[in-house]
Scaffold this motif. Structure first.
Motif, PDB file in Angstrom:
ATOM      1  N   UNK A 110       9.744   2.985   2.008  1.00 25.62           N
ATOM      2  CA  UNK A 110       8.917   2.188   2.912  1.00 25.62           C
ATOM      3  C   UNK A 110       8.856   0.733   2.459  1.00 25.62           C
ATOM      4  N   UNK A 111       8.760   0.527   1.149  1.00 26.20           N
ATOM      5  CA  UNK A 111       8.762  -0.844   0.626  1.00 26.20           C
ATOM      6  C   UNK A 111      10.082  -1.532   0.953  1.00 26.20           C
ATOM      7  N   UNK A 112      11.193  -0.807   0.765  1.00 21.92           N
ATOM      8  CA  UNK A 112      12.503  -1.376   1.083  1.00 21.92           C
ATOM      9  C   UNK A 112      12.605  -1.722   2.560  1.00 21.92           C
ATOM     10  N   UNK A 128      -3.250   1.666   6.840  1.00 21.78           N
ATOM     11  CA  UNK A 128      -3.374   3.044   7.325  1.00 21.78           C
ATOM     12  C   UNK A 128      -2.023   3.620   7.711  1.00 21.78           C
ATOM     13  N   UNK A 129      -1.131   2.767   8.207  1.00 16.88           N
ATOM     14  CA  UNK A 129       0.225   3.227   8.546  1.00 16.88           C
ATOM     15  C   UNK A 129       0.908   3.808   7.317  1.00 16.88           C
ATOM     16  N   UNK A 144       0.808  -1.225   0.000  1.00 22.95           N
ATOM     17  CA  UNK A 144       0.000   0.000   0.000  1.00 22.95           C
ATOM     18  C   UNK A 144       0.837   1.269   0.000  1.00 22.95           C
ATOM     19  N   UNK A 145       2.168   1.138   0.017  1.00 26.29           N
ATOM     20  CA  UNK A 145       3.024   2.320   0.101  1.00 26.29           C
ATOM     21  C   UNK A 145       2.860   3.233  -1.122  1.00 26.29           C
ATOM     22  N   UNK A 205       4.437   7.188   4.663  1.00 27.95           N
ATOM     23  CA  UNK A 205       4.916   7.549   3.329  1.00 27.95           C
ATOM     24  C   UNK A 205       4.904   9.058   3.118  1.00 27.95           C
ATOM     25  N   UNK A 206       3.935   9.749   3.696  1.00 28.44           N
ATOM     26  CA  UNK A 206       3.774  11.175   3.419  1.00 28.44           C
ATOM     27  C   UNK A 206       4.453  12.077   4.438  1.00 28.44           C
ATOM     28  N   UNK A 207       4.989  11.496   5.512  1.00 29.04           N
ATOM     29  CA  UNK A 207       5.604  12.319   6.545  1.00 29.04           C
ATOM     30  C   UNK A 207       6.862  13.032   6.090  1.00 29.04           C
TER      31      UNK A 207
END
Length: 387
Positions: A328-330, A91-92, A35-36, A97-99
């Motif tokens: 995030x995926x990594x 939701x995380x 979902x990232x 991802x956007x922070x």
């Protein structure tokens, strides 16, 4: 911090075994990875701050639902935990991802290294405090109630505090400065092609680094206990002290970023990680292991903000959420791979083989970065862009 101490104990206290717990963890990490990219697109199109607020609210609601699964009939507890956990990790993504792109958008260019360094210091310190609170409160609640609360009920009660904190985080963001959507409704914006080669390169580079780090940290407590015969209380003391040490080095981070740049700083941290891994492999003593662990902790505390900044600086603003999604995926897949392969490597080659593999991965990332620089794969196009 509270979740890291009590989260697994809550699940085990409901009567589930380690196999179910492993499945719960692995599927959550997988959903986080899957979902990232969509989370990044949502943030880029509809606004970073609003997407993060939605993420925090959903995390709070879903974590509360996760904790209240025992209110359902016993036969659906497993399904309830799995479903709420999957939705929770989706939701995380909205928040995680956007922070980083949000911070890039609201902080002036000359202050970014300081802002990211401060963030890198605050997170482990607060996690340390949360760990202490999480370890103390359940026993305190049981004493206050005269033993009427079971262990699992006490864990649930304490874990409701993070849900409240997530709601408070959403409220704080309502007071924060909004950032404009990164995707502008114009023909020029619609023609911007994603830098696929760069994104793939960064994803692989970050993945190799994270697997190297996780290879060392994921099994270090087991190494202390099984090979070095250190007591659990001593392990907890060592871990707490070591994880706090990077706090005292935090003033040096902005200096390193400004003097060397984010890329070189990241590579120095990975070289330090390799040195620490070799030390773990060659000196099987708890004092030597603690010194090496300290070096690992310092290297990781430098590498994390350096990775974030390097990714953001390497792309145009339109692709900042995308590159952070790749990170995030990594992180998710690298941690999962390290856990899966590391346990098997310990069986085959022992902890020495595991630590040497971690050193090899750290050095491989240094070589990859140097090769990328020579081939101009990495070009800091986003450094001076107005935000």
């Amino acid at each position: 911090g509270m979740v890291s101490v009590l989260g697994n104990l809550y699940v085990l206290g409901l009567g589930f075994d380690a196999t179910f717990l492993g499945t719960l963890t692995a599927t959550g990490q997988l959903v986080w990875a899957l979902t990232a990219l969509p989370a990044g697109e949502i943030g880029a199109r509809f606004g970073l701050r609003g997407t993060m607020i939605a993420g925090y609210v959903l995390i709070a609601l879903l974590f509360a639902a996760y904790l209240n699964v025992p209110l359902l009939p016993r036969e659906v507890w497993g399904a309830g935990l799995l479903i709420s956990n999957l939705l929770l990790w989706a939701s995380v993504s909205l928040m995680s991802v956007n922070g980083v792109p949000y911070l890039m958008s609201i902080v002036p260019t000359e202050q970014r290294s300081t802002a990211f360094s401060f963030q890198a210091v605050v997170m482990p310190v607060m996690a340390f405090l949360g760990s202490l609170i999480g370890g103390f409160l359940p026993e305190f609640l049981r004493r206050v109630t005269g033993g009427e609360l079971s262990d699992t009920s006490a864990y649930r009660a304490v874990l409701m505090l993070p849900a409240v904190v997530y709601f408070l985080s959403a409220g704080l963001l309502l007071k924060a400065r909004p950032a404009p959507p990164l995707i502008q409704p114009s023909k020029k914006a619609s023609r911007q092609a994603a830098p696929l080669g760069l994104l793939v390169f960064l994803g692989v580079l970050f993945g190799v680094q994270i697997v190297g780090e996780a290879t060392l940290t994921s099994f270090l407590n087991v190494y202390y206990n099984k090979d070095l015969l250190v007591s659990t209380s001593m392990i907890g003391t060592i871990f707490a002290l070591v994880r706090l040490m990077p706090f005292f080095l935090s003033p040096l981070l902005p200096l390193a970023f400004n003097r060397w740049g984010t890329g070189l700083t990241m590579m120095v941290s990975n070289a330090l990680l390799a040195v620490a891994a070799v030390g773990l492999a060659l000196f099987p003593h708890w004092i030597a292991a603690s010194v090496a662990f300290l070096l690992v902790s310092i290297a990781s505390s430098v590498a994390n903000p350096a990775r974030s900044l390097l990714g953001q600086e390497s792309v145009l603003p339109r692709w900042r959420t995308t590159v952070n999604a790749v990170g995030s995926i990594s992180l998710a897949m690298g941690g999962a791979l390290a856990g899966y392969a590391g346990g098997r490597l310990i069986d085959l080659a022992g902890f020495r083989g595991l630590f040497l593999a971690g050193a090899g991965l750290a050095l491989a990332s240094v070589v990859m970065y140097a090769a990328g620089r020579r081939k101009t794969v990495l070009q800091p196009v986003g450094v001076g862009d107005a935000s």
